[in-house]
Motif scaffolding. Sequence first.
Motif, PDB file in Angstrom:
ATOM      1  N   THR A  11       0.910  -1.097  -0.063  1.00 41.60           N
ATOM      2  CA  THR A  11       0.033   0.003   0.043  1.00 41.60           C
ATOM      3  C   THR A  11       0.899   1.287   0.014  1.00 41.60           C
ATOM      4  N   THR A  12       0.430   2.257  -0.653  1.00 40.65           N
ATOM      5  CA  THR A  12       0.981   3.532  -0.665  1.00 40.65           C
ATOM      6  C   THR A  12       0.180   4.877   0.001  1.00 40.65           C
ATOM      7  N   GLY A  13       0.870   5.961   0.214  1.00 40.95           N
ATOM      8  CA  GLY A  13       0.180   7.063   0.776  1.00 40.95           C
ATOM      9  C   GLY A  13       0.049   8.264  -0.235  1.00 40.95           C
ATOM     10  N   GLY A  14       0.278   8.031  -1.513  1.00 45.91           N
ATOM     11  CA  GLY A  14       0.082   9.195  -2.307  1.00 45.91           C
ATOM     12  C   GLY A  14       1.087   8.937  -3.489  1.00 45.91           C
ATOM     13  N   SER A  15       1.366   9.975  -4.434  1.00 48.59           N
ATOM     14  CA  SER A  15       2.124   9.733  -5.903  1.00 48.59           C
ATOM     15  C   SER A  15       3.730   9.770  -5.361  1.00 48.59           C
ATOM     16  N   LEU A  16       4.098  10.714  -4.460  1.00 48.22           N
ATOM     17  CA  LEU A  16       5.610  10.850  -4.383  1.00 48.22           C
ATOM     18  C   LEU A  16       5.855   9.181  -3.462  1.00 48.22           C
ATOM     19  N   PRO A  17       5.147   8.882  -2.521  1.00 49.15           N
ATOM     20  CA  PRO A  17       5.457   7.648  -1.645  1.00 49.15           C
ATOM     21  C   PRO A  17       5.447   6.437  -3.014  1.00 49.15           C
ATOM     22  N   THR A  18       4.484   6.447  -3.919  1.00 48.73           N
ATOM     23  CA  THR A  18       4.390   5.697  -4.763  1.00 48.73           C
ATOM     24  C   THR A  18       5.522   5.513  -5.639  1.00 48.73           C
ATOM     25  N   LEU A  19       6.258   6.764  -5.934  1.00 46.50           N
ATOM     26  CA  LEU A  19       7.689   6.657  -6.774  1.00 46.50           C
ATOM     27  C   LEU A  19       8.612   6.168  -5.850  1.00 46.50           C
ATOM     28  N   ASP A  20       8.565   6.405  -4.510  1.00 48.89           N
ATOM     29  CA  ASP A  20       9.643   5.604  -3.521  1.00 48.89           C
ATOM     30  C   ASP A  20       9.403   4.173  -3.627  1.00 48.89           C
ATOM     31  N   LEU A  21       8.411   3.734  -3.543  1.00 53.63           N
ATOM     32  CA  LEU A  21       7.835   2.395  -3.546  1.00 53.63           C
ATOM     33  C   LEU A  21       8.584   1.690  -4.805  1.00 53.63           C
ATOM     34  N   MET A  22       8.339   2.268  -6.201  1.00 47.36           N
ATOM     35  CA  MET A  22       8.816   1.738  -7.162  1.00 47.36           C
ATOM     36  C   MET A  22      10.341   1.519  -7.396  1.00 47.36           C
ATOM     37  N   LEU A  23      11.138   2.430  -6.864  1.00 46.07           N
ATOM     38  CA  LEU A  23      12.645   2.494  -6.631  1.00 46.07           C
ATOM     39  C   LEU A  23      12.990   1.431  -5.705  1.00 46.07           C
ATOM     40  N   GLU A  24      12.111   1.012  -4.649  1.00 44.86           N
ATOM     41  CA  GLU A  24      12.551   0.127  -3.763  1.00 44.86           C
ATOM     42  C   GLU A  24      12.193  -1.349  -4.515  1.00 44.86           C
ATOM     43  N   LEU A  25      11.363  -1.390  -5.197  1.00 48.45           N
ATOM     44  CA  LEU A  25      10.884  -2.443  -5.855  1.00 48.45           C
ATOM     45  C   LEU A  25      12.105  -2.845  -7.091  1.00 48.45           C
ATOM     46  N   ILE A  26      12.415  -1.816  -7.578  1.00 51.08           N
ATOM     47  CA  ILE A  26      13.474  -1.862  -8.717  1.00 51.08           C
ATOM     48  C   ILE A  26      14.790  -2.359  -7.845  1.00 51.08           C
ATOM     49  N   ARG A  27      14.939  -1.966  -6.939  1.00 47.44           N
ATOM     50  CA  ARG A  27      16.321  -2.107  -5.931  1.00 47.44           C
ATOM     51  C   ARG A  27      16.381  -3.725  -5.617  1.00 47.44           C
ATOM     52  N   ARG A  28      15.174  -4.047  -5.133  1.00 46.39           N
ATOM     53  CA  ARG A  28      15.003  -5.512  -4.565  1.00 46.39           C
ATOM     54  C   ARG A  28      15.290  -6.404  -5.589  1.00 46.39           C
ATOM     55  N   GLN A  29      14.562  -6.127  -7.201  1.00 46.24           N
ATOM     56  CA  GLN A  29      14.507  -7.211  -8.201  1.00 46.24           C
ATOM     57  C   GLN A  29      15.990  -6.977  -8.898  1.00 46.24           C
TER      58      GLN A  29
END
Length: 323
Positions: A161-179
């Motif tokens: 889950t995310t709390g907005g647009s910029l947090p979603t961008l942070d999430l995608m960076l984290e997913l790219i990092r993990r993968q």
Amino acid sequence: MLVPQDETQHIDLLVLPETNLILVASVIEPLRAANRIAGKVLYDWQIFSPDGNAIETKSGIPIPVSGPFRPQNETSPLFVLSSYNWRAYATTQLKMLLSRTARHRELMAGIEAGSWFLAETSLLDNFSATNHWEDFEDFTAAYPQVTMVRERFVIDGKRITTGGSLPTLDLMLELIRRQHSYSLALEVSRLFIYEQERTRGDLLQVPTIGNMRISDNRVGAAVKLMEETVEAPLTLTRLARRLGVSARHLQTLFQETMGVAPHVHYLALRLNAARRKVIESRADFADIAAATGFNSSSAFSRSYRAHYRESPSETRRRLKLKS
């Protein structure tokens, strides 16, 4: 999406009407950037709407879709995106479809108000989650079976889950990092940050921390020093001395703030700068190695291959064949 993967990752996006355009871009643009930087298709995606019609965003710019959301037994991650007036679109049919597809999906994400849809379908029961700060209290009261956390995004097992647009961008960076890797996430983040011109033009070629936010001033100063010394990297001891702290304390601060050790970030900066030179110039690899702080071409090639799973010459050859 939470573990390393070599094959192309497919993602399905269910976008609800009245979603902000920037929210959709916050999911897709980091993936597009990762593909561009890697020079290959790491991610692809399809966009669906509840009825198959183009999504009317709040900005008035419609988003074309592949069709109506009618899932079968797909296992790809599903991202549910919503911004405003979510209740108007939380139909019995849509909730039934979400419940059915959850049996097969490896991952489901509620992006901003998309978390309401997951909660309404009991797909967040007994999971930790977050929501937009304006709705946090209402969400907590409405779904006591969900453990609410005041974070920008929350990854809890098969739910995100995310709390907005910029947090979603942070999430995608984290997913790219993990993968894929920290260095790829760092390079993607660089594309989404504006910085004023610096005094030395060559520094503009070095990736910065971007949206990976630095909350500690000493770590921020360390990152700037790293950026300025790509050609001649400092030891951890010298770096710490310049900042007036011990090497051990700097290592601890860096790990707590960035989630990685200082040498990992330093190497990512150098390799990203080197990779751009490999792709965008005809410079000899020996010159690229020297310009990015490696003692020899062989040391550079070994580190490059370990990071990008191909040699510098293979990168050039592959991209030349595609052009």
